[in-house]
Design a protein around this motif. Structure first.
Motif, PDB file in Angstrom:
ATOM      1  N   PRO A 245       0.815  -1.214   0.000  1.00  0.00           N
ATOM      2  CA  PRO A 245       0.000   0.000   0.000  1.00  0.00           C
ATOM      3  C   PRO A 245       0.845   1.259   0.000  1.00  0.00           C
ATOM      4  O   PRO A 245       1.911   1.308   0.609  1.00  0.00           O
ATOM      5  CB  PRO A 245      -0.805  -0.123   1.293  1.00  0.00           C
TER       6      PRO A 245
ATOM      7  N   ASP B 147      -3.855   4.349   0.243  1.00  0.00           N
ATOM      8  CA  ASP B 147      -4.349   3.101  -0.337  1.00  0.00           C
ATOM      9  C   ASP B 147      -5.174   2.362   0.711  1.00  0.00           C
ATOM     10  O   ASP B 147      -4.894   2.431   1.908  1.00  0.00           O
ATOM     11  CB  ASP B 147      -3.204   2.199  -0.796  1.00  0.00           C
TER      12      ASP B 147
ATOM     13  N   ARG C 255      -7.551  -1.470   1.221  1.00  0.00           N
ATOM     14  CA  ARG C 255      -8.010  -2.766   0.715  1.00  0.00           C
ATOM     15  C   ARG C 255      -9.461  -2.908   1.151  1.00  0.00           C
ATOM     16  O   ARG C 255      -9.764  -2.766   2.344  1.00  0.00           O
ATOM     17  CB  ARG C 255      -7.151  -3.894   1.277  1.00  0.00           C
TER      18      ARG C 255
ATOM     19  N   LYS D  62      -7.827  -3.272  -4.193  1.00  0.00           N
ATOM     20  CA  LYS D  62      -7.076  -2.154  -3.614  1.00  0.00           C
ATOM     21  C   LYS D  62      -7.438  -0.911  -4.394  1.00  0.00           C
ATOM     22  O   LYS D  62      -7.554  -0.944  -5.620  1.00  0.00           O
ATOM     23  CB  LYS D  62      -5.572  -2.407  -3.722  1.00  0.00           C
TER      24      LYS D  62
ATOM     25  N   TRP E 210      -4.512  -4.824   5.285  1.00  0.00           N
ATOM     26  CA  TRP E 210      -3.819  -5.006   4.005  1.00  0.00           C
ATOM     27  C   TRP E 210      -3.519  -6.480   3.736  1.00  0.00           C
ATOM     28  O   TRP E 210      -3.643  -6.957   2.615  1.00  0.00           O
ATOM     29  CB  TRP E 210      -2.535  -4.181   3.946  1.00  0.00           C
ATOM     30  N   GLU E 211      -3.138  -7.203   4.750  1.00  0.00           N
ATOM     31  CA  GLU E 211      -2.770  -8.601   4.600  1.00  0.00           C
ATOM     32  C   GLU E 211      -3.976  -9.470   4.292  1.00  0.00           C
ATOM     33  O   GLU E 211      -3.857 -10.629   3.952  1.00  0.00           O
ATOM     34  CB  GLU E 211      -2.080  -9.130   5.868  1.00  0.00           C
TER      35      GLU E 211
END
Length: 162
Positions: A7, A11, A13, A137, A160-161
């Motif tokens: 990211p 950014d 997700r 994303k 994010w993960e």
């Protein structure tokens, strides 16, 4: 399995849980969705270059081998929207892990509900494949309108993960 690029600033997700809230896509009049063929690759790259205009995909002769040879590329997960003139108006490229890699709508075709229909179609395809959710994303500043669309579709932020 390759992860999306890390990211950057702003950014995010987003995730859509593929539950009973899914609705069938409603394609705007004059637009039809069809599957991808390798002869569409150049037009798709041109659309991405037009829409994103950031050079991140590089020239076609570098981009296409990178996409076509990616372990997560499945041509059945690339959806094209064609306008009444037979031109590529929009496209979505998804990875097999239920991740929307690229969603692009040509500037002249925006505001008609094409991106929404593409996303509902994408959700349905992945649900039929047994996926529990679809991720993507985006950037909250550069793509604020897209974020609003995704939120209307029931997508919510996740780590994010994933």
């Amino acid at each position: 399995m390759p992860e999306p690029r890390p990211p950057g600033p702003n950014d995010i997700r987003l995730r859509k849980i593929l539950d009973d809230t899914l609705v069938p896509p409603r394609w705007p009049e004059g637009f039809v969705m069809r599957g991808f063929e390798t002869t569409d690759a150049l037009a798709f790259h041109t659309l991405l270059t037009t829409v994103f205009d950031d050079g991140s995909d590089g020239p076609f002769d570098e981009w296409w081998p990178r996409i076509a040879n990616d372990a997560e590329f499945d041509p059945a997960l690339c959806f094209l929207v064609i306008d009444r003139k037979g031109l590529l108006a929009a496209a979505a490229l998804c990875w097999t892990r239920a991740f929307v890699k690229d969603l692009a709508v040509h500037p002249e075709a925006r505001g008609q509900g094409i991106a929404e229909a593409l996303m509902w179609h994408t959700f349905a395809v992945f649900r039929a494949r047994g996926s529990a959710h679809v991720d993507l994303k985006t950037n909250t500043v550069e793509n604020a309108a897209a974020v609003r669309l995704y939120e209307r579709l029931g997508m919510t932020p996740v780590a994010w993960e994933g």
